[in-house]
Design a protein around this motif. Structure first.
Motif, mmCIF file in Angstrom:
data_model
loop_
_atom_site.group_PDB
_atom_site.id
_atom_site.type_symbol
_atom_site.label_atom_id
_atom_site.label_comp_id
_atom_site.label_asym_id
_atom_site.label_seq_id
_atom_site.Cartn_x
_atom_site.Cartn_y
_atom_site.Cartn_z
ATOM 1 N N PRO A 74 -4.002 50.640 13.214
ATOM 2 C CA PRO A 74 -4.355 49.423 12.483
ATOM 3 C C PRO A 74 -4.554 49.738 11.006
ATOM 4 C CG PRO A 74 -6.220 50.215 13.776
ATOM 5 C CD PRO A 74 -5.037 51.042 14.185
ATOM 6 N N GLU A 76 0.536 42.203 22.883
ATOM 7 C CA GLU A 76 0.309 41.303 21.760
ATOM 8 C C GLU A 76 -0.415 41.980 20.603
ATOM 9 O OE1 GLU A 76 -1.598 37.749 22.981
ATOM 10 O OE2 GLU A 76 0.037 37.107 24.308
ATOM 11 N N ASP A 77 -1.090 43.083 20.896
ATOM 12 C CA ASP A 77 -1.828 43.765 19.840
ATOM 13 C C ASP A 77 -0.962 44.781 19.089
ATOM 14 O OD1 ASP A 77 -1.594 45.393 22.064
ATOM 15 O OD2 ASP A 77 -3.544 46.374 21.759
ATOM 16 N N GLU A 78 0.299 44.922 19.488
ATOM 17 C CA GLU A 78 1.198 45.843 18.799
ATOM 18 C C GLU A 78 1.885 45.144 17.636
ATOM 19 O OE1 GLU A 78 2.411 48.612 22.658
ATOM 20 O OE2 GLU A 78 3.937 47.435 21.633
ATOM 21 N N ARG A 79 2.075 45.883 16.556
ATOM 22 C CA ARG A 79 2.721 45.317 15.371
ATOM 23 C C ARG A 79 4.062 46.012 15.163
ATOM 24 N NH1 ARG A 79 0.307 45.353 9.161
ATOM 25 N NH2 ARG A 79 2.117 44.394 8.174
#
Length: 202
Positions: A47, A30-33
């Motif tokens: 980030p 979920e923290d990957e963009r």
């Protein structure tokens, strides 16, 4: 945007569309963009920098101030997924976009947008940003695409009303004018609270 990474394992597969892309995302952290650019998933590797966030926040606030003054149904929002109807292989995440209250039924990607802004980093390739800019311009409702440098005062403005011919504002006192939104600000206002402004005023 931050540094980008493509997946070699998908190189020989057919281009992804939105449905395959969403299934692909289910298996990722979920923290990957991730963005889908011309059928290829692209990972933002790092980030965004603090300066990146500040510039995006400045622009979002300035746009919303102008839109609220006009009592417009449009509003600016950061880090939002966008969809171009006839390009299912293109599902980017924009740094800032202007959308409206009726932005479509898609729960993940706004189907109508009127302005897109991308904040550059040194790791972006010109090809990557140019591809995104051209795809944004294909969207029937999009009026402006802004490309904003972090390295120095430089705001590129690409506008439908100008036949999508770009112009670059480099002076801190140059005016960014977007008449469709009742918007005017100085270039320096977009860079407020960054080191560029501190050095400019020193």
């Amino acid at each position: 945007m931050s540094a980008i990474e493509r997946l070699p394992s998908l190189k020989d597969e057919p281009p992804m569309d939105e449905a395959r892309f969403l299934k692909f995302l289910e298996a990722r952290g979920e923290d990957e963009r991730w963005e889908l650019i011309d059928g290829e998933p692209v990972l933002m590797m790092h980030p965004p920098s603090l300066k990146h966030h500040i510039i995006g926040q400045n622009l979002e606030r300035l746009l919303n101030d102008a839109l609220e003054t006009q009592a417009s149904k449009l509003f600016a929002i950061r880090e939002i997924g966008l969809a171009v109807e006839d390009k299912p292989s293109f599902r980017p995440q924009a740094d800032v976009a202007v959308i409206d209250d009726d932005h479509g039924d898609n729960p993940y990607f706004a189907e109508r947008f009127y302005l897109v802004a991308e904040v550059l980093s040194d790791s972006n390739t010109r090809e990557f940003i140019s591809t995104k800019r051209l795809r944004y311009a294909d969207h029937a409702d999009c009026l402006h695409v802004l490309i904003i440098s972090q390295a120095d005062f430089a705001v590129e403005i690409w506008s439908r009303s100008n036949g999508w011919q770009g112009r670059v504002l480099r002076s801190p006192e140059d005016l960014v004018e977007l008449p469709e939104f009742g918007f005017t600000c100085r270039v320096v206002d977009i860079y407020a609270r960054t080191d560029l402004v501190r050095r400019h005023r020193a």
